[in-house]
Write an enzyme that holds these catalytic residues in place. Structure first.
Site, PDB file in Angstrom:
ATOM      1  N   TYR A 199     -68.600 -69.571 -34.952  1.00 27.51           N
ATOM      2  CA  TYR A 199     -66.962 -70.234 -34.981  1.00 27.51           C
ATOM      3  C   TYR A 199     -66.440 -69.441 -36.274  1.00 27.51           C
ATOM      4  O   TYR A 199     -66.964 -68.803 -37.050  1.00 27.51           O
ATOM      5  CB  TYR A 199     -66.954 -71.613 -34.904  1.00 27.51           C
ATOM      6  N   CYS A 200     -64.956 -69.340 -35.890  1.00 26.74           N
ATOM      7  CA  CYS A 200     -64.209 -68.692 -36.999  1.00 26.74           C
ATOM      8  C   CYS A 200     -62.883 -69.480 -36.834  1.00 26.74           C
ATOM      9  O   CYS A 200     -62.583 -70.470 -36.010  1.00 26.74           O
ATOM     10  CB  CYS A 200     -64.038 -67.108 -36.813  1.00 26.74           C
ATOM     11  N   THR A 201     -61.765 -68.634 -37.181  1.00 26.15           N
ATOM     12  CA  THR A 201     -60.255 -69.576 -37.354  1.00 26.15           C
ATOM     13  C   THR A 201     -59.756 -69.570 -35.983  1.00 26.15           C
ATOM     14  O   THR A 201     -59.377 -70.695 -35.545  1.00 26.15           O
ATOM     15  CB  THR A 201     -59.514 -68.637 -38.455  1.00 26.15           C
ATOM     16  N   ILE A 228     -61.516 -72.515 -34.583  1.00 27.89           N
ATOM     17  CA  ILE A 228     -61.109 -73.888 -35.174  1.00 27.89           C
ATOM     18  C   ILE A 228     -59.569 -74.494 -34.748  1.00 27.89           C
ATOM     19  O   ILE A 228     -59.434 -75.365 -34.415  1.00 27.89           O
ATOM     20  CB  ILE A 228     -61.013 -73.804 -36.686  1.00 27.89           C
TER      21      ILE A 228
END
Length: 355
Positions: A199-201, A228
């Protein structure tokens, strides 16, 4: 010939933005697709965005587009029409709308052609970026996060992870995404049979990371759809318990969106609970660090007494000192090593492998 770049100073543009009273919407989006003529696409999109009053940062490359922008709220529908019509691959592209938004996230439009839309350092002709992991929606994230056979891997930088992350997520401790990719493969070498959730932004880094993990022999690879930002929006819409704790760091003037009430970081100067990032007010330093209101007043927005004293020098002396330093200091102002050295923060006792 129309002017296809900005010619006004940053100071004037920022002042104009702060004086605006019309509401704005901060939104981000990305898309991996083949773009044959990035320069022409860039110029056409720039012309459209200028007419609509769009501010922000947009990168285009042969591999697609990556954008973080703010749009006048009363022209948001026009913006969507223009964007969706700009290329067949962008028709109905997912738009991640910011959670905490005062409309002051950007004050200028910068639209650049780059080699890659995210710097990955991959130099392997056999790598297929289209072969990506499975998307996970918010409810699926919550189902998998407590599974002992599932590992959540944070594909963001150290300063992003520090203020917020998914419960029990693994940090890949690095300063850049290009460093993280081979590090993640090494760290998880003995977990190839487990479910790996990246996952990332907003999704752009973890999507490419999922392809890289598959390329390196991992079997069960997933990534959080929309990152996110989309997870938090959907979880709140659907009344799901939030499994992300703390703040989501964002790359604009806000420097963060609060996802949960948890404050998991600490002021780098006094150690009190705090997750407010700032840049050192000394332009010769500009270090990114966490500073509480008490220390902000005490050090006048600087990271140290040295910078505080330098900031009081005559402008000519400040410029002279900056000129005598390495040119790279502003480029690496987010470096964990620089942060630890400047703020006297000890290195973690455990190595990345032990963690």
């Amino acid at each position: 010939m129309p002017v296809l770049h900005n010619r006004i100073s940053n100071e004037e543009l920022k002042a104009r933005m702060l004086a605006e009273t019309e509401p704005r919407t901060t939104v981000s989006f990305y898309k991996y697709f083949t773009l044959e003529d990035a320069k022409t696409f860039r110029d056409n999109l720039y012309s459209q965005f200028v007419k609509l009053g769009v501010f922000g940062r947009v990168y285009v490359a042969k591999e697609g587009i990556n954008a973080q922008i703010s749009v006048p709220a009363n022209r948001y529908d026009e913006f969507k029409i223009a964007l969706f019509a700009s290329h067949p691959a962008l028709d109905q592209v997912r738009l991640n709308v910011a959670h905490e938004d005062d409309g002051k996230s950007f004050w200028v439009l910068r639209l650049k052609v780059r080699e890659r839309i995210v710097a990955d350092g991959i130099d392997d002709d056999s790598f297929d970026p289209a072969n990506i992991g499975h998307y996970l929606k918010a409810d699926q994230v919550n189902q998998m996060i407590d599974d002992p056979d599932t590992l959540f891997v944070d594909m963001r930088n150290h300063y992003e992870y520090e203020v917020g992350h998914f419960e029990n997520a693994i940090e890949v401790p690095s300063d850049t995404f290009r460093e993280q990719l081979p590090m993640a493969v090494d760290m998880l070498q003995h977990d190839k049979e487990k479910n790996i959730v990246m996952y990332c932004t907003g999704g752009i880094r973890c999507e490419k990371a999922s392809a890289y993990m598959l390329h390196n022999g991992f079997k069960n690879v997933y990534h959080v759809e929309g990152g996110i930002i989309e997870y938090a929006r959907k979880a709140k819409e659907q009344g799901l318990p939030l499994k992300f704790i703390g703040k989501n760091f964002v790359f604009d003037e806000r420097m963060g969106e609060r996802i949960s009430d948890d404050v998991i970081a600490h002021c780098h100067q006094c150690g009190t609970p705090c997750d407010a990032h700032t840049n050192c007010k000394n332009d010769g330093c500009h270090l990114l660090f966490i500073q509480c209101p008490v220390c902000a007043a005490k050090f006048e927005g600087c990271c140290s007494q040295i910078c505080q004293e330098e900031l009081k020098l005559p402008q000519e002396e400040q410029r002279s000192r900056r000129a005598g330093r390495e040119n790279g200091i502003k480029i690496f102002n987010k470096s964990k090593g620089l942060l630890q050295a400047t703020m006297h923060i000890p290195s973690p006792e455990k190595s990345a492998d032990e963690k």
